[in-house]
Design a protein around this motif. Structure first.
Motif, PDB file in Angstrom:
ATOM      1  N   LEU A 381      33.694  34.796  50.036  1.00 13.10           N
ATOM      2  CA  LEU A 381      34.074  35.768  48.924  1.00 13.10           C
ATOM      3  C   LEU A 381      33.380  37.239  49.626  1.00 13.10           C
ATOM      4  O   LEU A 381      32.441  37.830  49.321  1.00 13.10           O
ATOM      5  CB  LEU A 381      33.583  36.046  47.445  1.00 13.10           C
ATOM      6  CG  LEU A 381      33.536  36.690  46.564  1.00 13.10           C
ATOM      7  CD1 LEU A 381      34.848  36.788  46.411  1.00 13.10           C
ATOM      8  CD2 LEU A 381      33.102  36.922  45.132  1.00 13.10           C
ATOM      9  N   LEU A 382      35.018  38.347  50.562  1.00  4.75           N
ATOM     10  CA  LEU A 382      34.298  39.314  51.062  1.00  4.75           C
ATOM     11  C   LEU A 382      33.772  40.561  49.998  1.00  4.75           C
ATOM     12  O   LEU A 382      33.245  41.266  50.646  1.00  4.75           O
ATOM     13  CB  LEU A 382      35.697  39.731  52.371  1.00  4.75           C
ATOM     14  CG  LEU A 382      35.560  38.433  53.398  1.00  4.75           C
ATOM     15  CD1 LEU A 382      35.893  38.275  54.272  1.00  4.75           C
ATOM     16  CD2 LEU A 382      33.655  38.453  54.571  1.00  4.75           C
ATOM     17  N   LYS A 383      34.817  40.507  49.102  1.00  6.15           N
ATOM     18  CA  LYS A 383      35.457  41.906  48.051  1.00  6.15           C
ATOM     19  C   LYS A 383      34.749  41.308  46.939  1.00  6.15           C
ATOM     20  O   LYS A 383      36.308  40.185  46.571  1.00  6.15           O
ATOM     21  CB  LYS A 383      35.765  42.396  48.393  1.00  6.15           C
ATOM     22  CG  LYS A 383      35.963  43.638  48.030  1.00  6.15           C
ATOM     23  CD  LYS A 383      37.156  44.587  48.454  1.00  6.15           C
ATOM     24  CE  LYS A 383      37.709  46.063  47.210  1.00  6.15           C
ATOM     25  NZ  LYS A 383      38.352  47.187  48.001  1.00  6.15           N
ATOM     26  N   ASN A 384      34.906  41.828  46.161  1.00 11.86           N
ATOM     27  CA  ASN A 384      34.869  41.549  44.544  1.00 11.86           C
ATOM     28  C   ASN A 384      35.058  42.575  43.894  1.00 11.86           C
ATOM     29  O   ASN A 384      33.683  42.635  42.493  1.00 11.86           O
ATOM     30  CB  ASN A 384      33.939  40.413  44.518  1.00 11.86           C
ATOM     31  CG  ASN A 384      34.991  39.874  42.895  1.00 11.86           C
ATOM     32  OD1 ASN A 384      36.029  40.057  42.643  1.00 11.86           O
ATOM     33  ND2 ASN A 384      34.138  38.774  42.204  1.00 11.86           N
ATOM     34  N   ARG A 385      35.720  43.292  43.264  1.00  9.13           N
ATOM     35  CA  ARG A 385      35.461  45.374  42.899  1.00  9.13           C
ATOM     36  C   ARG A 385      35.867  44.495  41.106  1.00  9.13           C
ATOM     37  O   ARG A 385      37.246  44.323  41.092  1.00  9.13           O
ATOM     38  CB  ARG A 385      36.447  46.255  43.993  1.00  9.13           C
ATOM     39  CG  ARG A 385      36.718  46.968  43.055  1.00  9.13           C
ATOM     40  CD  ARG A 385      36.965  48.653  43.600  1.00  9.13           C
ATOM     41  NE  ARG A 385      38.489  48.324  44.440  1.00  9.13           N
ATOM     42  CZ  ARG A 385      38.957  48.388  44.863  1.00  9.13           C
ATOM     43  NH1 ARG A 385      38.763  49.517  46.007  1.00  9.13           N
ATOM     44  NH2 ARG A 385      40.145  47.959  44.772  1.00  9.13           N
ATOM     45  N   GLY A 386      34.774  45.264  41.093  1.00  9.41           N
ATOM     46  CA  GLY A 386      35.019  45.033  39.007  1.00  9.41           C
ATOM     47  C   GLY A 386      35.186  43.630  39.094  1.00  9.41           C
ATOM     48  O   GLY A 386      35.891  43.185  38.058  1.00  9.41           O
ATOM     49  N   GLY A 387      34.889  42.346  39.610  1.00 16.87           N
ATOM     50  CA  GLY A 387      34.821  40.732  39.643  1.00 16.87           C
ATOM     51  C   GLY A 387      36.138  40.539  38.690  1.00 16.87           C
ATOM     52  O   GLY A 387      36.496  40.069  37.831  1.00 16.87           O
ATOM     53  N   LEU A 388      37.047  40.977  39.789  1.00 19.46           N
ATOM     54  CA  LEU A 388      38.441  40.370  39.094  1.00 19.46           C
ATOM     55  C   LEU A 388      37.819  38.711  39.299  1.00 19.46           C
ATOM     56  O   LEU A 388      39.095  37.818  38.938  1.00 19.46           O
ATOM     57  CB  LEU A 388      39.337  41.139  40.500  1.00 19.46           C
ATOM     58  CG  LEU A 388      40.980  40.501  40.222  1.00 19.46           C
ATOM     59  CD1 LEU A 388      41.363  40.618  39.119  1.00 19.46           C
ATOM     60  CD2 LEU A 388      42.024  41.086  41.384  1.00 19.46           C
ATOM     61  N   LEU A 389      37.616  38.482  40.383  1.00 18.62           N
ATOM     62  CA  LEU A 389      37.229  36.554  40.107  1.00 18.62           C
ATOM     63  C   LEU A 389      34.972  36.371  39.967  1.00 18.62           C
ATOM     64  O   LEU A 389      34.682  37.414  40.167  1.00 18.62           O
ATOM     65  CB  LEU A 389      37.351  36.343  41.924  1.00 18.62           C
ATOM     66  CG  LEU A 389      38.702  36.214  42.656  1.00 18.62           C
ATOM     67  CD1 LEU A 389      38.375  36.484  43.913  1.00 18.62           C
ATOM     68  CD2 LEU A 389      39.787  35.525  42.184  1.00 18.62           C
ATOM     69  N   PRO A 390      35.772  35.457  39.287  1.00 17.23           N
ATOM     70  CA  PRO A 390      36.759  34.326  38.729  1.00 17.23           C
ATOM     71  C   PRO A 390      38.434  34.511  38.245  1.00 17.23           C
ATOM     72  O   PRO A 390      37.408  35.966  37.656  1.00 17.23           O
ATOM     73  CB  PRO A 390      36.307  33.005  38.666  1.00 17.23           C
ATOM     74  CG  PRO A 390      35.016  33.019  39.044  1.00 17.23           C
ATOM     75  CD  PRO A 390      34.958  34.790  38.725  1.00 17.23           C
ATOM     76  N   LEU A 391      39.170  34.126  38.618  1.00 21.23           N
ATOM     77  CA  LEU A 391      40.369  34.797  37.583  1.00 21.23           C
ATOM     78  C   LEU A 391      40.386  34.738  35.898  1.00 21.23           C
ATOM     79  O   LEU A 391      39.725  33.328  35.694  1.00 21.23           O
ATOM     80  CB  LEU A 391      41.908  34.109  37.638  1.00 21.23           C
ATOM     81  CG  LEU A 391      41.889  33.876  39.566  1.00 21.23           C
ATOM     82  CD1 LEU A 391      43.094  33.138  39.824  1.00 21.23           C
ATOM     83  CD2 LEU A 391      42.730  35.146  39.586  1.00 21.23           C
ATOM     84  N   SER A 392      40.688  35.403  35.447  1.00 18.25           N
ATOM     85  CA  SER A 392      40.227  35.525  34.015  1.00 18.25           C
ATOM     86  C   SER A 392      41.590  35.426  32.982  1.00 18.25           C
ATOM     87  O   SER A 392      42.641  34.928  33.693  1.00 18.25           O
ATOM     88  CB  SER A 392      40.505  37.148  33.722  1.00 18.25           C
ATOM     89  OG  SER A 392      39.950  36.781  31.730  1.00 18.25           O
ATOM     90  N   PRO A 393      41.097  33.853  32.094  1.00 17.05           N
ATOM     91  CA  PRO A 393      41.747  33.185  31.872  1.00 17.05           C
ATOM     92  C   PRO A 393      43.095  34.296  30.822  1.00 17.05           C
ATOM     93  O   PRO A 393      43.334  34.361  30.254  1.00 17.05           O
ATOM     94  CB  PRO A 393      41.279  32.331  30.221  1.00 17.05           C
ATOM     95  CG  PRO A 393      39.487  32.803  30.700  1.00 17.05           C
ATOM     96  CD  PRO A 393      39.914  33.795  31.696  1.00 17.05           C
ATOM     97  N   ARG A 394      42.584  35.826  30.969  1.00 17.66           N
ATOM     98  CA  ARG A 394      42.923  36.398  29.761  1.00 17.66           C
ATOM     99  C   ARG A 394      44.479  37.013  30.858  1.00 17.66           C
ATOM    100  O   ARG A 394      45.109  37.241  29.805  1.00 17.66           O
ATOM    101  CB  ARG A 394      41.879  37.860  29.342  1.00 17.66           C
ATOM    102  CG  ARG A 394      41.307  37.496  28.902  1.00 17.66           C
ATOM    103  CD  ARG A 394      40.592  38.746  27.875  1.00 17.66           C
ATOM    104  NE  ARG A 394      39.804  39.084  29.030  1.00 17.66           N
ATOM    105  CZ  ARG A 394      38.626  39.170  28.960  1.00 17.66           C
ATOM    106  NH1 ARG A 394      37.746  37.746  28.642  1.00 17.66           N
ATOM    107  NH2 ARG A 394      38.322  39.388  30.005  1.00 17.66           N
ATOM    108  N   LEU A 395      44.508  36.337  32.075  1.00 13.82           N
ATOM    109  CA  LEU A 395      45.317  36.901  32.975  1.00 13.82           C
ATOM    110  C   LEU A 395      46.743  35.945  32.870  1.00 13.82           C
ATOM    111  O   LEU A 395      46.659  35.432  32.273  1.00 13.82           O
ATOM    112  CB  LEU A 395      45.173  37.075  34.551  1.00 13.82           C
ATOM    113  CG  LEU A 395      44.167  37.758  35.044  1.00 13.82           C
ATOM    114  CD1 LEU A 395      43.466  37.182  36.600  1.00 13.82           C
ATOM    115  CD2 LEU A 395      44.623  39.394  34.671  1.00 13.82           C
ATOM    116  N   ARG A 396      47.524  36.999  31.667  1.00 13.12           N
ATOM    117  CA  ARG A 396      49.130  36.246  31.484  1.00 13.12           C
ATOM    118  C   ARG A 396      49.385  35.401  32.690  1.00 13.12           C
ATOM    119  O   ARG A 396      50.507  34.690  32.479  1.00 13.12           O
ATOM    120  CB  ARG A 396      49.184  37.245  30.489  1.00 13.12           C
ATOM    121  CG  ARG A 396      48.958  36.746  29.257  1.00 13.12           C
ATOM    122  CD  ARG A 396      49.689  38.098  28.315  1.00 13.12           C
ATOM    123  NE  ARG A 396      49.600  39.639  28.908  1.00 13.12           N
ATOM    124  CZ  ARG A 396      50.298  40.724  28.382  1.00 13.12           C
ATOM    125  NH1 ARG A 396      50.886  40.272  27.363  1.00 13.12           N
ATOM    126  NH2 ARG A 396      50.143  41.590  28.657  1.00 13.12           N
TER     127      ARG A 396
END
Length: 775
Positions: A381-396
Motif C-alpha cells: 500500500l503506497l498511498k491511502n489518502r483519507g483512508g479510501l482503502l479498505p473500500l467502505s461498504p457505504r460505497l454504492r
C-alpha cells in the motif's frame, strides 16, 4: 535462463558416444562393487568413488547438457529421454546408478518452455520481487517447497531457480524474477526459496553469477566494477543466498566482467566462488553463455548447459580432445564430474529418484493457497489518502477500469513463464515468439471483489478514455488497474507505464478524485498522476491466485503488510545511468557499462549518497492499522550487534509490522550513509505488542579489503536506527565498536523467528494453506 538446443542422429560420432557409451564387459566378468550406493557415507566420498568408476566418455557426458525442447528453426530435436518442453537434460549412467538430470526453469514455478500446445498445469508464485516485498523469509521457503514438490511430481530433479541479481537499474526487464536492490534482503529471501526447493530432494541453482543486471546486450556487455565494490553489493547478495540456501549449483551469466565472460572468469569462479567462499557444488553455464573449451574448463566452469545454444559443443568432443592432448588436466575433469555428482548425492537426487506422476497428483488448490498467501503479503500500500482503502461498504457504485481485471492478472515473460490451466486468460497479446506470449493467470480481481462486497461494480476495459472518465464521474469511487509487461531479453525503454495508461489514470482522477490505482508491474514505475489519486497499491505480478489477493486487500479481508524491496525513483535523471548502456546502432555490440559509478551504493544507498528524494523509499509500505516503536536497545555481542525494539499495534485492526534496522558509522567511510542491518516481521493484534530482535551480520558493519581479502570493522561509534522504511527512522541509538575482522555470518539458527505467526522449525507452518486460510 533458457534458449534452444540441438540433438540428432546427424551429430558427430564423439557426441553420440558421449550420450550412449556403455563400456563393454567381457563374457564371464563379474559386477564390480559400487560403494557409492552406501547413503551413510559423505556425499563427497561417494562422488569420488563414483567418478573413479567412470570412463572418460562418461565423465564427459556428465558435464554436457542438452536443451529439451524441439527447435524447428535449428532442426533440433530434444533428446529422447528429455522431458518435453523443458529446459534441459543431462544423460545418466545406468550401470553406475546415476540418474539423468532433468532440468526446468523454476524461479517462480515449474516453467514450460514456449511451444507446448497444452502447457502443463502448474502453480505460479508471485514474482520474485513480490516475494521479496513480503519481507517474510517463511513465505519464501514455503513457496520454494511448493515448487520443489511440483517439480518432483513433474519429473524434474534440477531447478534453475534462485535469481538474486541486484536491481541496479529499475528498467531491467528481468527484475521481476529477482529480489530487489539490497544484498541482505535479496540474499536472505532467495536463500530461503532455494532451501525450500531443495527440501524435496531436487537441486536448485543460484543465478546469475554475476552482474547480469541488464538484459540489453546481455550476451556481450562488459561490466566494469572494482573488487571491493563487487564484494559489498552483487557478490554479497549471492554469497548470502548461497550460505543460507546451500544450492547444489551456481549458474554463471551471459555478460562479461572486467573483460572476461562470466562463465570463464577465473576471478568469479575460481578465486571468489570456489576459493574464498569454498563453494562445494558445481557451476553450470547459462544457456548460450559458454564461449570456449580450455579457458572455460580451466577457469571454473563445470558443466556446459543447453546445447545447441552455444556456438559449439565445447564440453563434449572438444573437451575430450583437450583432456587427451593435455590442454586440460585430467584431474580438472574429475573435479568437474565430482562436483556435479557430489551435488546430486548431497541433495538426494540419486537416493530419491524422480518419476513422472499423473498430473492430477499436483494439488493445484493447496499450492494455489501458498501462492495467494505470498501475494497477499507482497502487496504494498503506497498511498491511502483519507483512508479510501479498505473500500467502505457505504460505497454504492465503483467503476473498475482496465488491466483485464475482468479476466485475470498479468505475469512476466521469458523462460520463467508458468502457464495457467487452460492457457492465458487473455489470449493473443504480446509477441508470439520468445519472450512471449504475454500470459494472464485466470484469477479475476473483479470477480473476487464482487464476491467480497455488496457494492455495484461496473467494468470498462479502458480503451475508450472518454467513456471510462464518464463512468468514473458517475461512480462513488474508481479502481483502475494498470499493467506493465516486462520480460527476459528486453529492457524497458522508460519507467513510465506503457501505452496511454498514464493519461487514462489522469483523466479518471480528474473525473473522480476517489481513485485507487492498482499496479501490476515488473518493478518501479513513475507516477505523474500520484498527487491526483487517493490510493495506490503495488501488486507486482501476483501469481496464480493474484486476483483474489488483490480483491482481499482492497476489501479489507487482508491488511496489507508488504514493503518495497526497491526504491521508486521520482525521475529517471536520478539514476546512476540516465540511459541503459548500449550501442543504438548495433544490437549485441561489445559495449561497456561502468558499475563503478555507484559501486556498492545500489538503490536507496545511491539516493541517500546523492541527497535525492525518491518517489517512494526502499522499505516503504502502509497498513490499515498503525504501529509504534519503543525501547530500542543495541548490544555488542560475539563480534556483531544484537538489536531489540518493542513494536505495538496502536490501531483498530490486526496487522503485520516490519521493524527495519539500519546501521551507519558516525565517522562515515562507507559506500553510502547507511545499510540495512536486518529486520523482523511481527503479526500483532490491536493493542498488542512484541519484541523484535535482530542479529546483524558482521559483514554489514564492515568494509571489504581487497588486499587481504577480509572484512574489517573500523573502530568507532555506530548509529542504529529503526523504522518502517529507509527514509523514516523512528528511533535512534548508538554503540561503540572496536576494530575487528568480520569473518563470518550469523547462522540461520540464530535468525529471529517470525513472531506472532505459528512456527515450525523456526518458520511459519503454512500447512493450513490447504484450506485457503493462510496467514
Amino acid at each position: 535462463m533458457k534458449r534452444y538446443r540441438f540433438w540428432s542422429c546427424a551429430l558427430p560420432l564423439a557426441l553420440q558416444c558421449a550420450l550412449s557409451h556403455q563400456p563393454a564387459r567381457a563374457a564371464g566378468d563379474h559386477p564390480q562393487p559400487q560403494p557409492w550406493r552406501d547413503a551413510s557415507q559423505p556425499a563427497t566420498l561417494r562422488a569420488t568413488q563414483l567418478v573413479q568408476a567412470m570412463t572418460l566418455d562418461e565423465k564427459i557426458q556428465t558435464v554436457f547438457g542438452y536443451f529439451s525442447t524441439d527447435l524447428q528453426s535449428r532442426q533440433y530435436r530434444r533428446p529422447p529421454r528429455g522431458r518435453p518442453y523443458s529446459a534441459g537434460y543431462v544423460p545418466g549412467i545406468a550401470r553406475l546408478g546415476l540418474p539423468p538430470q532433468w532440468q526446468s526453469d523454476a524461479g517462480i514455478g515449474v516453467a514450460t518452455q514456449s511451444g507446448a500446445r497444452q502447457p502443463y498445469a502448474r502453480t505460479a508464485l508471485p514474482s520474485g520481487l513480490a516475494t521479496a516485498a513480503t519481507w517474510n523469509p517463511a513465505l519464501a521457503y514455503a513457496g520454494g517447497a511448493m515448487i520443489g514438490r511440483e517439480a518432483r511430481l513433474s519429473g524434474f530433479n534440477v531447478l534453475l531457480a534462485g535469481g538474486v541479481n541486484l536491481l541496479r537499474d529499475p528498467r531491467n526487464g528481468r527484475n521481476f524474477e529477482y529480489a530487489g536492490e539490497d544484498p541482505l534482503l535479496a540474499g536472505v529471501m532467495v536463500g530461503e526459496l532455494v532451501r525450500g526447493v531443495q527440501s524435496s530432494h531436487v537441486i536448485s541453482t543460484v543465478k546469475h553469477f554475476a552482474f547480469n543486471d541488464q538484459e540489453t546486450d546481455r550476451a556481450t556487455i562488459n561490466v566494469r566494477i572494482a573488487d571491493a565494490a563487487a564484494r559489498m553489493s552483487d557478490l554479497l547478495a549471492l554469497q548470502l543466498a548461497i550460505e543460507r540456501g546451500n544450492p547444489g549449483a551456481v549458474m554463471c551469466s551471459y555478460n562479461r566482467v572486467n573483460g572476461d565472460y562470466a562463465c570463464e572468469s577465473d576471478y568469479l569462479l575460481n578465486q571468489v566462488l570456489k576459493g574464498d567462499w569454498a563453494y562445494p557444488g558445481y557451476v553450470m553455464s547459462d544457456w548460450g553463455a559458454t564461449h570456449s573449451t580450455i579457458p572455460a574448463a580451466r577457469n571454473g566452469l563445470d558443466q556446459q548447459s543447453g546445447h545447441p545454444f552455444d556456438v559449439a559443443p565445447y564440453f563434449n568432443a572438444g573437451l575430450k580432445e583437450a583432456i587427451v592432448n593435455g590442454h586440460v588436466p585430467a584431474a580438472r575433469l574429475d573435479d568437474m564430474a565430482e562436483r556435479v555428482v557430489g551435488a546430486m548425492f548431497a541433495h538426494g537426487v540419486v537416493d530419491h529418484p524422480v518419476r513422472v506422476e499423473p498430473e492430477r497428483a499436483i494439488d493445484l488448490h493447496a499450492n494455489g493457497a501458498v501462492s495467494r498467501a505470498d501475494a497477499e503479503e507482497a502487496i504494498v500500500l503506497l498511498k491511502n489518502r483519507g483512508g479510501l482503502l479498505p473500500l467502505s461498504p457505504r460505497l454504492r457504485t465503483i467503476a473498475v477500469i482496465g488491466g483485464h481485471a475482468d479476466a485475470g492478472v498479468l505475469s512476466g515473460g521469458g523462460s520463467s513463464q508458468v502457464y495457467p490451466p487452460g492457457g492465458s486468460a487473455v489470449p493473443n497479446e504480446g509477441p508470439a515468439g520468445f519472450p512471449g506470449p504475454m500470459v494472464y493467470h485466470r484469477s479475476s480481481p473483479l470477480r473476487e471483489l464482487a464476491r467480497l462486497t455488496k457494492t455495484r461494480l461496473r467494468y470498462l476495459d479502458g480503451k475508450d478514455a472518454k467513456a471510462a472518465a464518464s463512468l468514473a464521474a458517475r461512480s462513488d469511487a474508481v479502481i483502475v488497474f494498470a499493467t506493465q509487461w516486462t520480460a527476459e531479453s528486453l529492457d524497458r525503454p522508460s519507467l513510465n507505464l506503457p501505452g496511454e495508461q498514464d493519461a487514462l489514470i489522469a483523466a479518471l482522477a480528474r473525473a473522480n478524485r476517489r481513485t485507487v490505482v492498482v499496479l501490476e508491474t515488473g518493478g518501479p514505475v513513475l507516477m505523474p498522476w500520484l498527487a491526483d489519486v487517493d490510493a495506490v497499491l503495488e501488486a507486482w505480478y501476483p501469481g496464480t491466485r493474484g486476483g483474489e489477493a488483490i480483491a482481499r486487500v482492497l476489501s479489507g479481508a487482508v491488511n496489507p503488510s508488504g514493503h518495497l524491496p526497491a526504491t521508486f525513483p521520482a525521475a529517471e535523471t536520478q539514476l546512476p545511468r540516465i540511459a541503459i548502456d548500449a550501442d543504438p546502432m548495433r544490437q549485441g555490440a561489445r559495449v561497456d557499462t561502468d558499475y563503478n559509478i555507484e559501486g556498492a551504493a545500489v538503490g536507496y544507498k545511491w539516493f541517500e549518497l546523492k541527497g535525492q528524494a525518491p518517489l517512494f523509499a526502499f522499505g516503504h509500505g502502509l497498513s490499515y492499522t498503525s504501529f509504534e516503536f519503543s525501547q530500542l536497545a543495541a548490544e555488542a555481542r560475539d563480534g556483531t550487534i544484537v538489536v531489540s525494539v518493542n513494536v505495538r499495534n496502536t490501531g483498530q485492526r490486526a496487522g503485520k509490522a516490519v521493524a527495519q534496522v539500519y546501521v551507519s558509522p558516525t565517522a562515515g567511510g562507507w559506500e553510502a550513509p547507511r545499510r540495512l542491518g536486518g529486520w523482523d516481521k511481527l503479526a500483532l493484534e490491536p493493542g498488542a505488542g512484541g519484541m523484535a530482535r535482530i542479529h546483524i551480520d558482521p559483514r554489514l558493519l564492515a568494509m571489504f579489503d581487497s588486499a587481504s581479502k577480509t572484512w574489517r570493522i573500523a573502530e568507532g561509534l555506530y548509529e542504529i536506527s529503526v523504522g518502517d522504511s529507509s527514509a523514516a527512522p523512528a528511533l535512534r541509538t548508538s554503540i561503540h565498536l572496536a576494530a575487528a575482522p568480520a569473518a563470518g555470518s550469523v547462522p540461520a539458527s540464530r535468525q529471529a523467528p517470525q513472531r506472532g505467526l505459528s512456527t515450525h522449525g523456526g518458520f511459519p507452518d503454512l500447512a493450513g494453506c490447504r484450506d485457503g486460510s493462510c496467514h
